[in-house]
Design an enzyme around this catalytic site. Structure first.
Site, PDB file in Angstrom:
ATOM      1  N   SER A  57       0.808  -1.223   0.000  1.00 40.31           N
ATOM      2  CA  SER A  57       0.000   0.000   0.000  1.00 40.31           C
ATOM      3  C   SER A  57       0.843   1.277   0.000  1.00 40.31           C
ATOM      4  O   SER A  57       0.322   2.351  -0.266  1.00 40.31           O
ATOM      5  CB  SER A  57      -0.963   0.019   1.194  1.00 40.31           C
ATOM      6  N   LYS A  94       1.218   4.384   6.915  1.00 37.96           N
ATOM      7  CA  LYS A  94       0.527   5.245   5.945  1.00 37.96           C
ATOM      8  C   LYS A  94       1.086   6.658   6.055  1.00 37.96           C
ATOM      9  O   LYS A  94       1.786   7.004   7.006  1.00 37.96           O
ATOM     10  CB  LYS A  94      -0.991   5.295   6.217  1.00 37.96           C
TER      11      LYS A  94
END
Length: 142
Positions: A57, A94
């Site tokens: 991701s 993230k």
């Protein structure tokens, strides 16, 4: 009672010049100087950890599956930093984005949605990723 001791130094030889990615220079000089990895990679040893990444991701940020991240838990997280976040007991890496509507954990891969942090969720920043140890596709033989 166990006494705390400092870990042994790990030094690596370093070349004086940068390594060109184009045509090599036959006149390049090398040195037998040594550097301590900790001096370059770690600001505060007591608050620094290494975590291994699972998943893709964050590939747009240069963070790949299997890479190790050096994470400093003493750093103040800021907008745009890559962080290790814990949301409802789930840990993730993230990009931290702050908006007028709240905090968003942004993936760096278009195949993954951004994760808005719900106001009442159990959310905290565990640490700030400072360095990515990226593994090359063809590892050197042992």
């Amino acid at each position: 009672m166990c006494a705390l001791t400092s870990p042994p130094q790990r030094v690596i030889e370093v070349a004086l010049d940068r390594v060109p990615a184009g045509f090599p220079s036959p006149a390049q000089e090398y040195s037998d100087a040594k550097i301590d990895q900790s001096e370059i990679l770690i600001r505060y040893q007591i608050s620094t950890f290494i975590v291994r990444v699972s998943g893709d991701s964050m590939q747009g940020a240069g963070i790949s599956d299997g890479d190790e991240l050096i994470v400093d838990r003493s750093m103040q997280p800021k907008d745009g930093y890559a962080v290790i976040a814990v949301t409802d007991r789930e840990m993730t890496v993230k990009r931290l984005i702050t908006t007028p509507r709240g905090v968003v954990l942004k993936a760096e891969n278009p195949n993954y949605p951004d994760l808005p942090v719900a106001e009442l969720s159990d959310f905290r920043i565990w640490g700030v990723a400072t360095t990515c140890l990226h593994h090359l596709e063809a590892p050197l033989p042992n």
